[in-house]
Design a protein around this motif. Structure first.
Motif, PDB file in Angstrom:
ATOM      1  N   THR A  87       0.856  -1.181   0.000  1.00 17.26           N
ATOM      2  CA  THR A  87       0.000   0.000   0.000  1.00 17.26           C
ATOM      3  C   THR A  87       0.899   1.240   0.000  1.00 17.26           C
ATOM      4  O   THR A  87       2.105   1.147   0.269  1.00 17.26           O
ATOM      5  CB  THR A  87      -0.896   0.041   1.247  1.00 17.26           C
TER       6      THR A  87
ATOM      7  N   HIS B 148      -9.329  -5.398  -3.527  1.00 13.28           N
ATOM      8  CA  HIS B 148      -8.495  -5.212  -2.348  1.00 13.28           C
ATOM      9  C   HIS B 148      -7.421  -4.156  -2.623  1.00 13.28           C
ATOM     10  O   HIS B 148      -7.191  -3.245  -1.812  1.00 13.28           O
ATOM     11  CB  HIS B 148      -7.851  -6.569  -2.034  1.00 13.28           C
TER      12      HIS B 148
ATOM     13  N   TYR C 110      -7.044   0.001  -1.045  1.00  8.84           N
ATOM     14  CA  TYR C 110      -5.887   0.618  -0.413  1.00  8.84           C
ATOM     15  C   TYR C 110      -5.257   1.716  -1.273  1.00  8.84           C
ATOM     16  O   TYR C 110      -4.165   2.196  -0.979  1.00  8.84           O
ATOM     17  CB  TYR C 110      -4.847  -0.448  -0.062  1.00  8.84           C
TER      18      TYR C 110
ATOM     19  N   ASP D 171     -10.909  -4.923   3.728  1.00 10.97           N
ATOM     20  CA  ASP D 171      -9.605  -5.574   3.678  1.00 10.97           C
ATOM     21  C   ASP D 171      -9.742  -7.090   3.644  1.00 10.97           C
ATOM     22  O   ASP D 171      -8.767  -7.807   3.425  1.00 10.97           O
ATOM     23  CB  ASP D 171      -8.754  -5.161   4.880  1.00 10.97           C
TER      24      ASP D 171
END
Length: 363
Positions: free
Chosen positions: A21, A41, A45, A356
């Motif tokens: 990230t 996902h 991020y 997440d």
């Protein structure tokens, strides 16, 4: 290696380096094969772009994608030990034998298809079931037993009928839709068996041979006294609304409505079932892929009905999340791939609030 914007990532792409990230949190290892949920996902991020391995072609990328998931167990041990399952399994295997004999007699001996017998055999599978959920429980287990064209055809017939039931079709149309599903792949019986059952990646020439099954099936059924829907489904079940299908690259209204329904059942069964050359995908991964491209490739009135109803058939299933957490699905939320999971007597995870996490496998 190439840098691909997160918005342009596709399932099946392979990461060329570790993914972090913007704050340095590790996400995925080098060589990870991206799924639709993994891409969500990454997007969550705010990763701007991802290093991706250069692929030879789209077919190679898809091939790698289908090989990514290791086999997973289902919750079906209790079901498999039940008397209901034993009876269903016997009927299903008898149905396979009947269909195999009928299609071989039709192709090799020019014997007329007894569609009434074929339909009766499949309808007998519904006799002991009052809900589509129990039918999916049975199919989920039986897929591990036989991955033949005949078993797949019966699965597609059953799933197509379920979609028709969800659409409130009358019995006559349900029967016709069931027959369409049963005969949709008849053309594969004319493709060399060593290609159909090959346990490794097909060559471009072999894949081209497999694609011919739509035309071969249509030519087989064309002279028979069958409803046009049955013939059209054999020809059109690989067509897509955006014109990306085959053999004629038809679009939208050009595709027979029954073929559009069978196409959904065909893809869902093929993607979730174990095959000799790869393990089946987690159903929630398949649902995620349908959500990502469904409205472009499939008729909206059918794909939306299917997605909403199919997700609900997995309530009470035990799942494993991407962080290893195991729990039971208790509620399907508005975002279908993000259900609420019970992980303890009074402990719940709402995946709509925990972006997440995602369902990695049904166990």
């Amino acid at each position: 290696m190439k840098q691909v914007l997160t918005a342009d990532l596709k399932p099946g792409m392979v990461t060329a380096a570790r993914i972090y990230t913007p704050r340095g949190q590790f996400l995925f290892e080098t060589g990870s094969i991206l799924t639709a949920q993994m891409i969500a996902h990454i997007s969550y991020y705010s990763v701007p772009s991802v290093p991706i391995v250069d692929e030879v072609n789209e077919e190679e990328r898809l091939h790698k994608f289908l090989h990514q998931h290791p086999p997973f167990e289902t919750r079906a041990q209790k079901i498999q030990h039940s008397q209901e399952y034993q009876i269903f399994s016997q009927k299903f295997n008898h149905n396979i034998s009947t269909l195999r004999t009928a299609l071989n007699d039709c192709i090799l001996r020019s014997k007329e298809l007894d569609t009434a017998e074929l339909l009766t055999e499949t309808l007998n599978l519904f006799a002991a079931h009052t809900t589509t959920i129990s039918m999916f429980d049975m199919l989920h287990n039986l897929r591990q037993i036989d991955d033949s064209t005949y078993a797949h055809s019966i699965n597609v017939a059953i799933i197509s009928r379920m979609i028709g039931m969800w659409l409130s079709y009358p019995d006559k149309e349900l029967d016709l839709l069931t027959l369409c599903g049963m005969l949709h792949d008849i053309g594969k019986c004319c493709v060399p068996s060593q290609i159909i059952s090959k346990p490794s990646k097909l060559t471009p020439e072999e894949y081209s041979e497999v694609q011919k099954h739509t035309l071969l099936g249509y030519e087989l059924l064309k002279p028979m006294a069958l409803d046009d829907h049955v013939k059209n489904v054999a020809l059109m079940h690989h067509e897509r609304c955006d014109g990306s299908g085959y053999p004629q690259h038809l679009q939208d209204a050009e595709i027979d409505d029954f073929a559009a329904i069978v196409a959904i059942a065909d893809v869902y069964d093929a993607m979730t079932a174990n095959r000799c050359y790869r393990a089946g995908l987690c159903p929630f991964e398949v649902i995620a892929q349908f959500e990502q491209e469904g409205l472009q490739k499939y008729k909206p009135q059918y794909i939306l009905t299917f997605l909403n109803r199919i997700a609900n058939t997995y309530i009470n299933n035990t799942v494993r999340l991407n962080d290893g957490t195991v729990g039971e699905i208790v509620l399907i939320n508005k975002r279908l791939t993000r259900p609420t999971i019970r992980t303890g007597p009074q402990e719940f995870i709402n995946l709509e609030e925990r972006l997440d996490l995602y369902v990695q496998a049904i166990i």
